[in-house]
Motif scaffolding. Structure first.
Motif, PDB file in Angstrom:
ATOM      1  N   PRO A 207       0.818  -1.235   0.000  1.00 54.94           N
ATOM      2  CA  PRO A 207       0.000   0.000   0.000  1.00 54.94           C
ATOM      3  C   PRO A 207       0.842   1.271   0.000  1.00 54.94           C
ATOM      4  O   PRO A 207       0.511   2.233  -0.698  1.00 54.94           O
ATOM      5  CB  PRO A 207      -0.822  -0.141   1.284  1.00 54.94           C
ATOM      6  CG  PRO A 207      -0.902  -1.603   1.539  1.00 54.94           C
ATOM      7  CD  PRO A 207       0.419  -2.139   1.103  1.00 54.94           C
ATOM      8  N   ALA A 208       1.921   1.278   0.768  1.00 56.80           N
ATOM      9  CA  ALA A 208       2.773   2.474   0.815  1.00 56.80           C
ATOM     10  C   ALA A 208       3.442   2.724  -0.532  1.00 56.80           C
ATOM     11  O   ALA A 208       3.563   3.869  -0.984  1.00 56.80           O
ATOM     12  CB  ALA A 208       3.829   2.326   1.915  1.00 56.80           C
ATOM     13  N   GLU A 211       0.844   4.118  -2.995  1.00 56.83           N
ATOM     14  CA  GLU A 211       0.618   5.545  -2.721  1.00 56.83           C
ATOM     15  C   GLU A 211       1.768   6.386  -3.272  1.00 56.83           C
ATOM     16  O   GLU A 211       1.551   7.431  -3.899  1.00 56.83           O
ATOM     17  CB  GLU A 211       0.483   5.745  -1.211  1.00 56.83           C
ATOM     18  CG  GLU A 211       0.405   7.201  -0.773  1.00 56.83           C
ATOM     19  CD  GLU A 211      -0.917   7.849  -1.121  1.00 56.83           C
ATOM     20  OE1 GLU A 211      -0.989   9.091  -1.094  1.00 56.83           O
ATOM     21  OE2 GLU A 211      -1.881   7.107  -1.433  1.00 56.83           O
ATOM     22  N   ARG A 222      -7.804   5.624  -7.075  1.00 60.47           N
ATOM     23  CA  ARG A 222      -7.876   5.032  -5.746  1.00 60.47           C
ATOM     24  C   ARG A 222      -8.259   3.570  -5.885  1.00 60.47           C
ATOM     25  O   ARG A 222      -8.873   3.168  -6.878  1.00 60.47           O
ATOM     26  CB  ARG A 222      -8.903   5.765  -4.885  1.00 60.47           C
ATOM     27  CG  ARG A 222      -8.545   7.223  -4.612  1.00 60.47           C
ATOM     28  CD  ARG A 222      -9.576   7.895  -3.717  1.00 60.47           C
ATOM     29  NE  ARG A 222     -10.891   7.936  -4.322  1.00 60.47           N
ATOM     30  CZ  ARG A 222     -11.306   8.845  -5.188  1.00 60.47           C
ATOM     31  NH1 ARG A 222     -10.473   9.805  -5.573  1.00 60.47           N
ATOM     32  NH2 ARG A 222     -12.523   8.816  -5.687  1.00 60.47           N
ATOM     33  N   MET A 228      -7.035  -3.378  -2.695  1.00 62.10           N
ATOM     34  CA  MET A 228      -5.749  -3.195  -2.041  1.00 62.10           C
ATOM     35  C   MET A 228      -5.308  -4.474  -1.332  1.00 62.10           C
ATOM     36  O   MET A 228      -4.118  -4.837  -1.357  1.00 62.10           O
ATOM     37  CB  MET A 228      -5.825  -2.043  -1.041  1.00 62.10           C
ATOM     38  CG  MET A 228      -4.483  -1.648  -0.463  1.00 62.10           C
ATOM     39  SD  MET A 228      -3.345  -0.954  -1.707  1.00 62.10           S
ATOM     40  CE  MET A 228      -4.027   0.698  -1.897  1.00 62.10           C
ATOM     41  N   ALA A 322      -9.684   0.095   6.291  1.00 65.21           N
ATOM     42  CA  ALA A 322      -8.763   0.914   5.502  1.00 65.21           C
ATOM     43  C   ALA A 322      -7.557   1.340   6.332  1.00 65.21           C
ATOM     44  O   ALA A 322      -6.426   1.395   5.832  1.00 65.21           O
ATOM     45  CB  ALA A 322      -9.491   2.143   4.947  1.00 65.21           C
ATOM     46  N   SER A 326      -3.638   0.525   5.405  1.00 69.97           N
ATOM     47  CA  SER A 326      -2.700   1.630   5.189  1.00 69.97           C
ATOM     48  C   SER A 326      -1.679   1.774   6.306  1.00 69.97           C
ATOM     49  O   SER A 326      -0.845   2.673   6.269  1.00 69.97           O
ATOM     50  CB  SER A 326      -3.467   2.948   5.049  1.00 69.97           C
ATOM     51  OG  SER A 326      -4.066   3.296   6.285  1.00 69.97           O
ATOM     52  N   THR A 329      -1.998   5.222   8.396  1.00 66.29           N
ATOM     53  CA  THR A 329      -1.679   6.520   7.799  1.00 66.29           C
ATOM     54  C   THR A 329      -2.952   7.205   7.307  1.00 66.29           C
ATOM     55  O   THR A 329      -3.666   6.663   6.454  1.00 66.29           O
ATOM     56  CB  THR A 329      -0.708   6.350   6.617  1.00 66.29           C
ATOM     57  OG1 THR A 329       0.446   5.652   7.072  1.00 66.29           O
ATOM     58  CG2 THR A 329      -0.308   7.695   6.052  1.00 66.29           C
ATOM     59  N   ARG A 332      -3.319   7.964   3.372  1.00 70.29           N
ATOM     60  CA  ARG A 332      -3.571   6.770   2.556  1.00 70.29           C
ATOM     61  C   ARG A 332      -4.954   6.201   2.839  1.00 70.29           C
ATOM     62  O   ARG A 332      -5.626   5.705   1.936  1.00 70.29           O
ATOM     63  CB  ARG A 332      -2.504   5.710   2.831  1.00 70.29           C
ATOM     64  CG  ARG A 332      -1.113   6.157   2.404  1.00 70.29           C
ATOM     65  CD  ARG A 332      -0.065   5.182   2.877  1.00 70.29           C
ATOM     66  NE  ARG A 332       1.278   5.725   2.703  1.00 70.29           N
ATOM     67  CZ  ARG A 332       2.309   5.414   3.454  1.00 70.29           C
ATOM     68  NH1 ARG A 332       2.165   4.549   4.449  1.00 70.29           N
ATOM     69  NH2 ARG A 332       3.486   5.951   3.251  1.00 70.29           N
ATOM     70  N   THR A 333      -5.371   6.246   4.105  1.00 71.36           N
ATOM     71  CA  THR A 333      -6.717   5.772   4.448  1.00 71.36           C
ATOM     72  C   THR A 333      -7.769   6.602   3.729  1.00 71.36           C
ATOM     73  O   THR A 333      -8.741   6.065   3.176  1.00 71.36           O
ATOM     74  CB  THR A 333      -6.929   5.842   5.969  1.00 71.36           C
ATOM     75  OG1 THR A 333      -5.938   5.059   6.620  1.00 71.36           O
ATOM     76  CG2 THR A 333      -8.305   5.322   6.355  1.00 71.36           C
ATOM     77  N   ARG A 335      -7.426   8.188   0.944  1.00 71.37           N
ATOM     78  CA  ARG A 335      -7.404   7.849  -0.484  1.00 71.37           C
ATOM     79  C   ARG A 335      -8.156   6.540  -0.737  1.00 71.37           C
ATOM     80  O   ARG A 335      -8.912   6.428  -1.704  1.00 71.37           O
ATOM     81  CB  ARG A 335      -5.959   7.722  -0.969  1.00 71.37           C
ATOM     82  CG  ARG A 335      -5.832   7.335  -2.433  1.00 71.37           C
ATOM     83  CD  ARG A 335      -4.382   7.147  -2.839  1.00 71.37           C
ATOM     84  NE  ARG A 335      -3.710   8.406  -3.009  1.00 71.37           N
ATOM     85  CZ  ARG A 335      -3.718   9.105  -4.142  1.00 71.37           C
ATOM     86  NH1 ARG A 335      -4.372   8.653  -5.194  1.00 71.37           N
ATOM     87  NH2 ARG A 335      -3.059  10.232  -4.231  1.00 71.37           N
ATOM     88  N   LEU A 336      -7.958   5.543   0.134  1.00 75.61           N
ATOM     89  CA  LEU A 336      -8.650   4.258  -0.030  1.00 75.61           C
ATOM     90  C   LEU A 336     -10.166   4.422   0.029  1.00 75.61           C
ATOM     91  O   LEU A 336     -10.904   3.717  -0.660  1.00 75.61           O
ATOM     92  CB  LEU A 336      -8.203   3.276   1.066  1.00 75.61           C
ATOM     93  CG  LEU A 336      -6.814   2.659   0.930  1.00 75.61           C
ATOM     94  CD1 LEU A 336      -6.478   1.856   2.179  1.00 75.61           C
ATOM     95  CD2 LEU A 336      -6.733   1.771  -0.299  1.00 75.61           C
TER      96      LEU A 336
END
Length: 358
Positions: A207-208, A211, A222, A228, A322, A326, A329, A332-333, A335-336
């Motif tokens: 995931p990182a 992103e 997304r 993911m 989420a 993530s 974070t 990122r959460t 964005r998900l």
């Protein structure tokens, strides 16, 4: 170095010269224990002059480690020079590394500095060193021992101050057993060893990395939590390089919007099957600890339901999932979930959800 001609640098994949003002800082992306340990090791050894050998499969990010090592060292203001030993023909690699004098061979119309001279004061990265021809290995060994080179066709010894970082995706011990690599050269290169594991062994980094690549491409694509999770479980035989290419492909097909698990089949390689989706966790599994707002999913019974409560419970469950994907974070959460960061923070405050993985 007196008498040294101005280096000329190529632009091909086998020949890269990066100076402090010509490149962004290398980023070693990931939250896995392996990546965390590598970051700590880089900090510990950055200012040493000892040679470093980076091993790991192709596409795993070995050059990023080398760049990060250079950028954190006292040599950061000097050049970082990379050469792919597997991409240079055997009859040209000596000239590429050590340079040549005018008339040294057909086509040598003028003197040219090699990569050792170009990297003086900085770092020389020898990528795929395991593919270096045997004759060249002996000359490299001598240079590592003496820190002196001679250009092809030249007689003047030239002292060089270079930190050598080498990388390989082949088993050098097996290459030594087969007579393809010198054991004494390995000992010279492998003073400090860093191993870059394949991406499939650190799925929590996926995931990182996704992103990071989306930000690089300035894209607003997304992925749903289910997508993911499937990407994190994907084997990624091409490692980080394959993931980067996948993100580029995904952004071409989806200029914006949400990509679901059902969209992945046509975007991923057909040589592997998507993992089966994980069963929905029970409420007790999904919640790390019981917060003031209890997140449970209600069914529609004969007496009806409180729809507002059910919707709040759904929000809570998806936000927690989420967050887990993530690594806690917030950006990122958001964005998900397709939310603005401020909107997500407000929802988490209202639902008493803490910003940490569940």
């Amino acid at each position: 170095m007196k008498g040294q001609s101005r280096p000329t640098t190529g632009k091909g994949a086998a020949d890269r010269v990066l100076r402090a003002n010509e490149t962004q800082m290398a980023q070693l992306i990931g939250i896995s224990p392996a990546i965390t340990a590598i970051r700590e090791e880089i900090t510990k050894i950055a200012d040493a002059s000892a040679s470093v050998l980076i091993t790991g499969p192709s596409g795993s990010g070995k050059e990023v480690v080398a760049q990060k090592l250079h950028q954190k060292s006292r040599r950061a203001a000097k050049p970082f020079v990379a050469i792919n030993c597997a991409a240079i023909p055997a009859d040209l690699i000596e000239s590429e590394l050590f340079g040549h004098e005018q008339g040294a061979f057909t086509g040598a119309v003028k003197a040219r500095a090699g990569r050792f001279e170009t990297a003086h004061g900085g770092t020389l990265f020898l990528d795929e060193v395991g593919d270096m021809p045997a004759a060249m290995q002996a000359k490299l060994l001598r240079t590592l021992e003496t820190r002196v080179i001679e250009r092809v066709g030249g007689m003047l010894p030239i002292s060089v101050d270079v930190r050598v970082v080498a990388a390989t995706s082949v088993d050098l011990q097996a290459a030594i057993a087969d007579g393809r690599f010198r054991a004494d050269l390995l000992y010279r290169l492998d003073v400090i060893h860093i191993h870059m594991p394949p991406l499939c062994q650190r799925p929590e980094d996926v995931p990182a990395l996704i992103e990071h690549f989306l930000v690089q491409h300035h894209q607003h694509v997304r992925f749903t939590p289910a997508a993911m999770a499937a990407l994190s479980a994907w084997p990624w035989p091409g490692n980080v390089r394959e993931l980067r290419n996948f993100i580029e492909r995904a952004t071409i097909h989806h200029g914006g919007g949400m990509i679901g698990r059902e969209d992945l089949a046509r975007l991923l390689s057909s040589s592997h099957r998507l993992p089966e989706p994980r069963p929905e966790p029970k409420p007790a599994q999904a919640i790390e600890e019981t917060p003031p707002h209890v997140c449970t999913l209600a069914g529609l019974g004969p007496d009806g339901i409180d729809l507002r409560q059910v919707l709040a419970d759904l929000e809570c469950a998806y936000i927690r999932e989420a967050l887990a994907i993530s690594g806690g974070t917030i950006a990122r959460t958001a964005r998900l979930l397709g939310l603005q960061r401020t909107t997500l923070i407000e929802k988490m405050r209202r639902l008493h959800i803490e910003a940490r993985a569940g």
